[in-house]
Design a protein around this motif. Structure first.
Motif, short mmCIF file in Angstrom:
data_model
loop_
_atom_site.label_atom_id
_atom_site.label_comp_id
_atom_site.label_asym_id
_atom_site.label_seq_id
_atom_site.Cartn_x
_atom_site.Cartn_y
_atom_site.Cartn_z
N ASP A 1 -4.10 37.22 -39.36
CA ASP A 1 -3.14 37.16 -38.27
C ASP A 1 -3.74 37.72 -36.99
O ASP A 1 -3.06 38.34 -36.18
N ARG B 1 -2.99 44.28 -33.59
CA ARG B 1 -2.76 44.35 -35.03
C ARG B 1 -3.41 45.59 -35.64
O ARG B 1 -2.92 46.13 -36.64
N ARG C 1 7.54 46.51 -35.17
CA ARG C 1 7.67 46.91 -33.77
C ARG C 1 8.37 48.27 -33.64
O ARG C 1 8.00 49.10 -32.82
N ASP D 1 -0.94 48.25 -34.91
CA ASP D 1 0.20 48.08 -35.83
C ASP D 1 -0.15 48.66 -37.20
O ASP D 1 0.65 49.39 -37.80
N GLU E 1 8.65 41.69 -38.89
CA GLU E 1 8.05 41.95 -37.58
C GLU E 1 8.88 42.93 -36.76
O GLU E 1 8.32 43.81 -36.08
#
Length: 378
Positions: free
Chosen positions: A215, A18, A54, A21, A50
């Motif tokens: 998350d 994360r 990605r 990300d 999501e």
């Protein structure tokens, strides 16, 4: 005999995914949001689904090739990763603008770059380079030409700026206005609208970000980590943390998983403490890993003044009594600076592929995951 154990968090207790990300999304925003460069070749949203996350991650870090390269050069801070990736594309854009604007474009690199300067570059780009092509993969090829390691990588941007734009500059550094802007924008993504003000002192510039803090992905089941740290504490080990996460991003998930309570609270050192030390002693910056500050502070305790920490004699005399547990080359280098033992966990970005590198570097111990630490202790 080992008496004190200091743990990294990302890649040891919690997954780095994360964070990576959020790093990719920050670069994406800085390039494509109208609040920043506002390039026209992609659509930007503060609330990507999501599948979009990605896609952005895969593109920005070139299927993680850029991430792996940066980490292999000893960079452990996500803030630094974002600064490197974005600044490189900014230099490339100014290179494209130079033939039409001359010194007007390159002068941007001679001073500080903050929001007003980005707004000017955005205006130039929209009219003079509307089809500018962001080349994410080119980052690795350009940086591979030089030997820059660790904090030197940030300064190497100045070399690239001179090569591509013909201007001498010292603008690219961790003390720059641009680095501060990048750091705060990353915090918006990771913390989200509800928590960011408590971290950076202002509301998010781009509302709509939910954040990743709720998350988090534990590397091993939280109950097993609780049992591990409870056992270590009961056996008499002093256990602490040295992490590149800010305080709120460390305390919230580890508290939620009931992990933090098992650590000596005077030895939980975060990136927030590093930033405070850098403000107090700017000549020592950057002090994020692989700089040993966070682990030395953890060894001495948060109550120890930073003046004593930065001047603490290294390597330490009792190195065999201290063990650092981390997943990255940056953690290893910090341990070597301190002169203590190091246990590598194969649960970071490279997974089991990192074994060969840690064997080459002669890490004292190599663990499949943090649970195996009990097998190396007496």
């Amino acid at each position: 005999m080992i008496k004190t154990i200091l743990f990294d968090v990302d890649g040891v207790m919690l997954s780095e995914e994360r964070y990576f990300d959020a790093s990719a999304l920050t670069v994406w925003e800085l390039l494509y949001s109208p609040q920043y460069l506002g390039l026209k070749n992609d659509s930007f949203s503060p609330a990507p689904v999501e599948s979009e996350i990605r896609r952005v991650r895969a593109e920005v870090f070139a299927q993680d090739d850029v991430l792996n390269f940066i980490k292999s050069r000893g960079i452990n801070s996500n803030w630094d990763m974002v600064f490197l990736a974005f600044s490189y594309q900014l230099i490339r854009l100014l290179e494209v603008l130079k033939p039409q604007l001359g010194t007007e474009a390159t002068n941007m690199l001679a001073g500080q770059i903050d929001r007003p300067q980005l707004a000017q570059i955005r205006e130039w780009g929209a009219t003079l380079a509307p089809d500018f092509n962001v080349d994410y993969a080119a980052f690795t090829a350009d940086f591979a030409k030089g030997p820059a390691q660790k904090a030197e990588m940030l300064l190497y941007l100045n070399v690239i700026a001179e090569e591509r734009c013909g201007v001498k500059t010292e603008m690219f550094s961790r003390n720059s206005d641009l680095w501060q802007l990048v750091q705060k924008t990353f915090q918006e993504w990771y913390l989200g609208d509800d928590r960011v003000a408590a971290s950076i002192g202002r509301e998010t510039m781009q509302p709509g970000k939910k954040g990743f803090l709720t998350d988090e992905i534990p590397i091993v089941p939280p109950a097993e980590m609780v049992e591990l740290f409870r056992t270590l504490k009961e056996k008499g080990y002093t256990i602490g943390i040295g992490t590149g996460r800010p305080t709120i991003e460390t305390h919230v998930p580890l508290n939620d998983m009931q992990i933090l309570e098992w650590f000596d609270q005077n030895r939980v050192v975060t990136a927030s403490h590093v930033l405070e030390a850098e403000e107090e002693y700017p000549a020592y910056a950057p002090m994020s890993k692989p700089h040993p500050f966070s682990y030395v502070k953890g060894l001495l305790g948060l109550s120890t003044p930073n003046s004593e920490v930065v001047n603490f004699a290294l390597p330490i005399a009792n190195g065999e009594e201290v063990l650092i547990v981390g997943d990255s080359l940056a953690d290893f280098l910090a341990a070597r600076s301190i002169g203590c033992k190091f246990a590598a966990t194969l649960t970071g970005l490279s997974g089991q592929d990192a074994r060969a590198k840690f064997e080459e570097e002669k890490a004292d111990y190599i663990l499949n995951d943090v649970r195996e630490i009990l097998s190396i202790l007496e």
